[in-house]
Every structure is written in structure tokens, then in C-alpha cells.
Design an enzyme around this catalytic site. Structure first.
Site, short mmCIF file in Angstrom:
data_model
loop_
_atom_site.label_atom_id
_atom_site.label_comp_id
_atom_site.label_asym_id
_atom_site.label_seq_id
_atom_site.Cartn_x
_atom_site.Cartn_y
_atom_site.Cartn_z
N GLY A 1 6.42 63.62 -57.11
CA GLY A 1 7.64 62.83 -57.23
C GLY A 1 8.13 62.44 -55.84
N LEU A 2 9.11 61.57 -55.82
CA LEU A 2 9.67 61.08 -54.55
C LEU A 2 10.27 62.21 -53.74
CD1 LEU A 2 11.62 57.95 -55.92
CD2 LEU A 2 9.54 57.90 -54.49
N SER A 3 10.42 61.99 -52.46
CA SER A 3 11.16 62.93 -51.62
C SER A 3 12.58 63.05 -52.17
CB SER A 3 11.18 62.39 -50.18
OG SER A 3 11.94 63.23 -49.36
N GLY A 4 13.04 64.26 -52.35
CA GLY A 4 14.39 64.47 -52.88
C GLY A 4 14.47 64.46 -54.39
N SER A 5 13.32 64.28 -55.06
CA SER A 5 13.36 64.25 -56.53
C SER A 5 13.62 65.65 -57.10
CB SER A 5 12.05 63.68 -57.10
OG SER A 5 10.94 64.46 -56.69
N LYS B 1 11.16 68.43 -56.41
CA LYS B 1 9.89 69.18 -56.53
C LYS B 1 10.05 70.62 -56.03
CE LYS B 1 7.64 66.34 -53.81
NZ LYS B 1 8.75 65.46 -53.43
N SER B 2 10.53 70.78 -54.80
CA SER B 2 10.64 72.12 -54.19
C SER B 2 11.65 72.97 -54.95
CB SER B 2 11.09 72.04 -52.73
OG SER B 2 10.17 71.33 -51.98
N SER C 1 2.41 63.53 -53.17
CA SER C 1 1.13 63.05 -53.74
C SER C 1 1.33 61.69 -54.42
CB SER C 1 0.51 64.08 -54.69
OG SER C 1 1.44 64.72 -55.53
N1 PPS Z 1 7.09 59.06 -43.98
C1 PPS Z 1 7.36 60.05 -44.84
N2 PPS Z 1 7.23 59.86 -46.17
C2 PPS Z 1 7.48 60.86 -47.02
N3 PPS Z 1 7.87 62.11 -46.64
C3 PPS Z 1 8.01 62.35 -45.32
C4 PPS Z 1 7.77 61.34 -44.37
N4 PPS Z 1 7.98 61.86 -43.13
C5 PPS Z 1 8.35 63.14 -43.30
N5 PPS Z 1 8.37 63.45 -44.62
C6 PPS Z 1 8.62 64.82 -45.10
O1 PPS Z 1 7.35 65.31 -45.51
C7 PPS Z 1 7.36 65.74 -46.85
C8 PPS Z 1 6.23 65.10 -47.67
O2 PPS Z 1 5.02 65.67 -47.36
P1 PPS Z 1 3.86 65.66 -48.45
O3 PPS Z 1 2.73 66.41 -47.82
O4 PPS Z 1 4.39 66.14 -49.73
O5 PPS Z 1 3.52 64.10 -48.55
S1 PPS Z 1 2.24 63.39 -49.20
O6 PPS Z 1 1.94 64.08 -50.47
O7 PPS Z 1 1.13 63.50 -48.27
O8 PPS Z 1 2.64 61.99 -49.42
C9 PPS Z 1 8.67 65.28 -47.45
O9 PPS Z 1 9.10 66.42 -48.18
P2 PPS Z 1 9.84 66.31 -49.60
O10 PPS Z 1 11.17 65.67 -49.27
O11 PPS Z 1 9.98 67.75 -49.99
O12 PPS Z 1 9.02 65.52 -50.56
C10 PPS Z 1 9.55 64.93 -46.28
O13 PPS Z 1 10.40 66.01 -45.98
N1 ADP Z 2 18.08 68.77 -61.85
C1 ADP Z 2 17.73 68.93 -60.57
N2 ADP Z 2 16.48 69.29 -60.25
C2 ADP Z 2 16.09 69.44 -58.96
N3 ADP Z 2 16.91 69.26 -57.90
C3 ADP Z 2 18.18 68.90 -58.15
C4 ADP Z 2 18.63 68.71 -59.48
N4 ADP Z 2 19.92 68.33 -59.42
C5 ADP Z 2 20.24 68.29 -58.11
N5 ADP Z 2 19.21 68.64 -57.33
C6 ADP Z 2 19.24 68.69 -55.84
O1 ADP Z 2 18.36 67.69 -55.35
C7 ADP Z 2 17.73 68.11 -54.13
C8 ADP Z 2 16.23 68.04 -54.30
O2 ADP Z 2 15.61 68.38 -53.08
P1 ADP Z 2 14.16 69.00 -53.00
O3 ADP Z 2 13.97 70.04 -54.03
O4 ADP Z 2 13.92 69.35 -51.56
O5 ADP Z 2 13.26 67.73 -53.43
P2 ADP Z 2 11.76 67.40 -53.03
O6 ADP Z 2 11.03 68.70 -52.83
O7 ADP Z 2 11.24 66.61 -54.17
O8 ADP Z 2 11.86 66.60 -51.75
C9 ADP Z 2 18.21 69.53 -53.86
O9 ADP Z 2 19.29 69.47 -52.95
C10 ADP Z 2 18.69 70.01 -55.25
O10 ADP Z 2 19.71 70.98 -55.18
#
Ligand code: PPS
Ligand code: ADP
Length: 203
Positions: free
Chosen positions: A34-38, A40-41, A108
């Protein structure tokens, strides 16, 4: 590229099924995408916590963390993302062999890379699509990265100037901008129980 033509596969005495019998679980990979901030973690962590409480042996591979070590030589261009996911999939294959319930939290973004991972792991691969609108991810912006990407300080940012290909047929879909974290965890645990990956000892 080094080819393995003089490399011979060694069979081991102890095999995956032996480790699984010891652990009383069937190993599996929960592949969050999923998108960054979706979320996943956050969701993967909450699922892992629930699994630990159920006495299961787990390991969570998280994008940011793996990029601090194993994949610290990789960036965010297409070929580096492909290599990132290829290595993670190979690591997952080892973890499956170890009998461990493995969770991965990588963006991914490319369907072909997720498909390669699926091919490597067969029916032990469970794709979990953490669906969340770009708008919601951007308003969460837990690491302030969208703000930087919009300001042009980060290039190739997923969803902004780098693609995210949604899964077509994932085993599990979580709608994290509508479901609570606990709801998402329940869906995933119930799926694993229904598939017989372990028995709920609390029932
Ligand atoms: N350009 C760019 N695009 C997307 N994300 C970025 C980028 N630069 C840094 N980050 C940080 O790196 C995390 C994503 O790494 P991933 O290894 O999951 O990415 S990928 O699967 O290879 O696309 C991602 O973490 P998540 O926010 O947890 O998804 C970001 O914190
Ligand atoms: N239903 C939900 N599921 C997951 N995260 C949520 C939800 N509602 C709010 N959040 C917030 O959204 C953010 C998601 O961040 P994170 O887990 O780091 O996403 P990712 O790993 O996809 O980048 C966190 O701050 C989390 O507390």
C-alpha cells in the site's frame, strides 16, 4: 552477474515441516502492500502483537528497517525498488523454510514484483492490500514525507511522481481509511485461523 553453475543444492536433515511441527504452526507470509502512510507498519505491528499473544513465532520485515541494513545500497528508482522486493521475497522464502509466520510491510508498488514474490512462495503467500486514498495518506503524513515530496525535496515519491499499481486479486483487502486498526487485525487473524495456519488456543 555471478551464476551458480558450480553450486550444488544441499539437502538438510531438518526440514520446514519438522520446524513447523515444533512450532505447531504453518508458516506463511503476510505481504502488506500500500501507499506510504496507508497503515502497513501500524497494522502489521498490531497483527504481530496479536499473534505473539496467541503464542505464535513471527517476524516482521519493515521497509524502513530493511533499508537501514540489508538493502541500504538501494534507492527509490524503478530498478532499485525491483531489487529491493526481489531480495525481500528471497528472505521471506528462507523465513517460510524456518517455519515462521512472516509479515512484510513494503510499499511494493509494482504488480510484477509482487507476482514474482507470489511465484516464489506459492500458496504460502498472502497478499494484504492496505487500501487507503492518497488524500488520506497525505493528510496523515506520519513522517512528513508527502509534504517534502510536494515541495520537490523528495523525487520519485510513490503516489506523487512514482506509480503504485493496486493489487488486482489480493487475498485480503483492508480499507484503512474506513476500518479501525482493531477491525483490520481481526480480519487478518480470522483469515489465518480459517486457513488453518494455527489453532486458536484461547478458544
Ligand atoms: N521516494 C520514496 N517513495 C516512497 N517511500 C519513500 C521514498 N523515500 C523514502 N521513502 C520511505 O521509504 C519507505 C518505503 O520503502 P519500501 O522499501 O517499502 O519501498 S518500495 O517497496 O521499494 O517501493 C517509506 O515507508 P512507508 O511510509 O512505511 O511506506 C518511506 O518512509
Ligand atoms: N485504520 C488504520 N490503520 C492503520 N493506520 C491508521 C489507521 N487509522 C489511522 N492510522 C494512522 O495512519 C498512520 C499510518 O502510518 P504507517 O503505519 O507508518 O503507514 P505505512 O507503513 O503504510 O507507511 C499511523 O500514524 C496510524 O496511526
Amino acid at each position: 552477474m555471478i551464476h551458480g553453475k558450480n553450486i550444488v543444492w544441499h539437502d538438510t536433515n531438518i526440514k520446514q515441516e519438522d520446524r513447523e511441527a515444533l512450532l505447531q504452526q504453518k508458516s506463511v507470509v503476510l505481504w502488506f502492500t500500500g501507499l506510504s502512510g496507508s497503515g502497513k507498519s501500524t497494522i502489521a505491528n498490531a497483527v504481530e502483537k496479536r499473534l505473539a499473544a496467541l503464542g505464535r513465532l513471527t517476524y516482521l520485515l519493515d521497509g524502513d528497517n530493511v533499508r537501514h541494513g540489508l538493502n541500504k545500497d538501494l534507492g527509490f528508482g524503478v530498478s532499485d525498488r525491483v531489487e529491493n522486493i526481489r531480495r525481500i521475497a528471497e528472505v521471506c522464502k528462507l523465513f517460510l523454510d524456518a517455519g515462521i509466520i512472516t509479515l512484510t510491510a513494503f510499499i511494493s508498488p509494482l504488480a510484477a514484483d509482487r507476482e514474482n514474490a507470489r511465484q516464489l512462495m506459492g500458496d504460502r503467500f498472502i497478499e494484504v492490500f492496505v487500501d487507503c486514498s492518497l488524500k488520506a495518506c497525505e493528510s496523515r503524513d506520519p513522517k512528513g514525507l508527502y509534504k517534502k515530496a510536494r515541495a520537490g525535496e523528495i523525487k520519485d515519491f510513490t503516489g506523487i511522481d512514482s506509480p503504485y499499481e493496486k493489487p488486482v486479486n489480493p487475498e485480503i483487502v483492508i480499507i484503512s481509511d474506513k476500518q479501525s486498526i482493531e477491525d483490520c487485525v481481526d480480519d487478518i487473524i480470522n483469515y489465518l485461523l480459517a486457513q488453518g495456519h494455527f489453532k486458536d488456543v484461547t478458544l
